[in-house]
Design an enzyme around this catalytic site. Structure first.
Site, PDB file in Angstrom:
ATOM      1  N   HIS A 185       0.630  -1.380   0.005  1.00  0.00           N
ATOM      2  CA  HIS A 185      -0.088  -0.312   0.302  1.00  0.00           C
ATOM      3  C   HIS A 185       0.657   1.144  -0.366  1.00  0.00           C
ATOM      4  CE1 HIS A 185       0.421   1.171   4.202  1.00  0.00           C
ATOM      5  NE2 HIS A 185       0.153   2.279   3.642  1.00  0.00           N
ATOM      6  N   ARG A 323     -11.901  -6.501 -15.642  1.00  0.00           N
ATOM      7  CA  ARG A 323     -11.451  -8.025 -14.731  1.00  0.00           C
ATOM      8  C   ARG A 323     -12.390  -8.515 -13.963  1.00  0.00           C
ATOM      9  NH1 ARG A 323      -5.877  -8.502 -11.678  1.00  0.00           N
ATOM     10  NH2 ARG A 323      -7.834  -7.724 -10.047  1.00  0.00           N
ATOM     11  N   GLU A 409      -1.976 -16.049 -15.963  1.00  0.00           N
ATOM     12  CA  GLU A 409      -1.102 -15.238 -14.778  1.00  0.00           C
ATOM     13  C   GLU A 409      -0.486 -16.760 -13.983  1.00  0.00           C
ATOM     14  OE1 GLU A 409      -2.865 -12.957 -12.610  1.00  0.00           O
ATOM     15  OE2 GLU A 409      -4.655 -13.418 -12.543  1.00  0.00           O
ATOM     16  N   ASN A 432       2.531  -9.643 -12.225  1.00  0.00           N
ATOM     17  CA  ASN A 432       2.908  -9.704 -10.456  1.00  0.00           C
ATOM     18  C   ASN A 432       2.512 -11.220 -10.474  1.00  0.00           C
ATOM     19  OD1 ASN A 432       3.277  -6.722 -11.409  1.00  0.00           O
ATOM     20  ND2 ASN A 432       0.883  -6.574 -10.390  1.00  0.00           N
ATOM     21  N   ASP A 433       1.091 -11.425 -10.434  1.00  0.00           N
ATOM     22  CA  ASP A 433       1.016 -12.569 -10.209  1.00  0.00           C
ATOM     23  C   ASP A 433       2.095 -13.991 -11.087  1.00  0.00           C
ATOM     24  OD1 ASP A 433      -0.225 -13.519  -8.036  1.00  0.00           O
ATOM     25  OD2 ASP A 433      -2.069 -12.693  -9.183  1.00  0.00           O
ATOM     26  N   CYS A 480      -0.213  -6.208 -18.339  1.00  0.00           N
ATOM     27  CA  CYS A 480      -1.192  -5.370 -17.356  1.00  0.00           C
ATOM     28  C   CYS A 480      -0.219  -5.737 -16.044  1.00  0.00           C
ATOM     29  CB  CYS A 480      -2.915  -6.104 -17.548  1.00  0.00           C
ATOM     30  SG  CYS A 480      -3.108  -7.527 -16.687  1.00  0.00           S
TER      31      CYS A 480
END
Length: 555
Positions: A185, A323, A409, A432-433, A480
């Site tokens: 965050h 998504r 992903e 990312n994943d 993305c």
């Protein structure tokens, strides 16, 4: 003294260090209370409720992405399971502060083991717990300075949303934290504010309060007591960089005219203005779970459709890729049961959970179909097999949705991308994943952040496999994940065959300038050079040899 972390929000920030420390005492083990259990439980519940209300109020005041984060945190403070645990511990004789402390420990352990979004929120629980205990003891929570003579560098072990939500660029020059990662965050808030930030920086809290600090949010370098000449040189270079970046305007394309639409990642209607201001050409990832996360029941079809229409209206003629709900495991939904799983990051999440609750799926797909726009594209998260891709495509087409895709992903999806592409119209790679699963490294965990480096050649190989399969099928392959926000890596991704790039709005100008400074041939040479290396650092260095325009731009 020089420190090194992970740069997550670009730019140079300098000023006196303000080191944020937490001094709320741990309640003594075994502490008991006098009086009635019901009175003690009422005291604990009142403190939890007050903290939740304060967090929500701060979120309403902050707006934007910080509002979504703080509302989710407020829900944590009043989580039914947590409340039951606190009440049970008080019934066993523990005083309210100790009951809260122990309940949060158990809750935190569960979340920390989940990884991903939920794992990152485990760090936020410490802040909620401390606020509740401070209220129960009647002591003040450590906070930020009410006023400062100049912007300061905020240094902390980690930063809770409540600490940063109401800050502005006029107050804080940079963030430096010992923990966190590129998707924490702190990184999200810093990028939204346009404030340089360095995370996963060992030794940061050892910086003496008040000394001058300079943080480079691009390289991750943190310099303590830098020479004035070094500060002036770094600030001058950053100013020149910003001017060069600002000179690149218009649609994304390489120097020889190869089009690469540059799209924005958004989490809800509040982020559309920033995407438009950054000249995004559309939305490459609309994270719809943020419409669901802070609710006790799912939003209605009408509420969802209104949000999706707003996105389409913000980008007339541009694509808007939505998504579908990526809930479960690392993104718990209050209105759905949460299964007990030994490894939630590998459990029932994304499309798997979407299939299990057809009523939720039906409402979301109906809301998307109600928009009635040819510019709207729909994709499913966490797709592992061709069977899953085919099922999702059939469900969407049965409702008249014109363009259907899936996310790549999971390594199995990249390895068999040719099969997944058969029933769908496009794919989008979530780096990312994909990195998290390829390297078995939690993307929120600072100690394994090196394995999350998107320059890892093995990750580039997986991207290349998926992009090549899409090219052979004559279908688009977008990116993305946050990797697209790195101007050098954006060029490499285009060289690997990516047809579109999507990122946080703040990264769009630099990526636009980086692409415009190089030809498609240079991008391809950079991609080949990166894949030929064996480490992330070597891949980055090898690619940059073929991307000389980045140096001229100060990137």
């Amino acid at each position: 003294m020089n420190l090194r972390g992970v740069g997550v929000s670009p730019g140079i920030g300098h000023g006196p260090a303000y080191v944020l420390t937490v001094s709320v005492p741990e309640p003594p083990e075994g502490a008991t209370y006098t009086g009635e259990a019901d009175e003690e439980k009422e005291r604990a519940m009142a403190a939890l409720t007050r903290v939740a209300g304060e967090l929500e109020a701060r979120g309403n005041q902050a707006g934007g992405e910080a509002e979504e984060i703080l509302k989710a945190q407020a829900l944590m403070a009043e989580d039914p399971g947590l409340v039951v645990k606190v009440r049970t511990l008080i019934d066993r004789g523990l005083a309210a502060p100790r009951a809260v402390f122990e309940a949060f420990i158990k809750y935190r352990d569960v979340l920390a083991g989940s990884g991903g979004y939920l794992g990152e929120r485990a760090a936020d629980l410490d802040d909620i717990r401390n606020r509740v205990i401070a209220l129960l003891y009647g002591v003040a929570m450590p906070g930020l300075p009410a006023a400062a003579a100049e912007p300061y560098v905020l240094v902390a072990r980690d930063l809770a949303p409540a600490d940063t939500a109401l800050l502005s660029r006029a107050q804080v020059a940079a963030f430096v934290t010992e923990e966190g990662g590129p998707t924490s965050h702190t990184a999200i808030v810093a990028r939204a504010m346009g404030v340089p930030a360095v995370v996963a920086c060992p030794g940061a809290t050892g910086i003496p309060p008040g000394v001058r600090v300079m943080a480079d949010g691009t390289s991750g370098d943190v310099r303590v007591e830098p020479a004035e000449s070094d500060v002036a040189e770094a600030v001058g270079a950053d100013t020149a960089r910003q001017a060069a970046i600002a000179s690149a305007r218009g649609p994304g394309r390489t120097a020889d005219g190869h089009p690469v639409p540059l799209l924005a990642n958004v989490g809800g209607p509040s982020e559309l203005d920033a995407a438009v201001a950054a000249e995004a050409e559309g939305i490459g990832l609309y994270r719809t779970e943020f419409l669901f996360l802070d609710r006790a029941e799912p939003p209605s079809v009408e509420d969802q459709a209104r949000a999706y229409r707003a996105a389409v209206a913000a980008f007339p003629g541009g694509k808007v890729v939505v998504r579908t709900l990526d809930g479960g495991a690392d993104k718990p939904l209050a209105f759905l049961p949460t299964p007990a799983e030994p490894n939630p990051a590998l459990g029932e999440r994304g499309l798997r959970r979407f299939r299990r609750f057809p009523a939720v799926m039906e409402e979301q797909l109906s809301a998307l179909a109600a928009v009635g726009s040819e510019d709207l594209q729909v994709m499913a998260p966490m797709v592992a097999t061709a069977e899953e891709a085919g099922w999702f495509a059939r469900e969407c087409r049965a409702r008249g949705l014109p363009s259907v895709g899936v996310m790549i992903e999971i390594p199995s999806a990249a390895l068999r991308a040719r099969d997944l592409l058969v029933p769908v119209d496009f794919v989008s790679i979530g780096t990312n994943d994909l990195a998290q699963y390829a390297f078995a490294a939690d993307r929120q965990l600072g100690v394994v952040s090196a394995l999350q480096d998107p320059w890892q050649p093995a990750l580039l190989d997986l991207v290349a496999m998926a992009a090549s399969a899409a090219s052979e099928a004559g279908k688009p392959c977008g990116i993305c994940g946050e990797s697209a926000a790195d101007p050098a890596l954006a060029c490499v991704l285009v060289g690997l065959g990516a047809s579109t790039l999507s990122m946080g709005a703040g990264a769009l100008p630099a990526v636009r300038a980086g692409l415009a400074a190089h030809t498609l041939a240079q991008c391809r040479m950079a991609a080949d050079a990166a894949r030929a290396r064996t480490t992330a650092a070597e891949a980055r260095a090898a690619a940059r040899v073929h991307l000389p325009g980045l140096g001229r731009l100060g990137l």
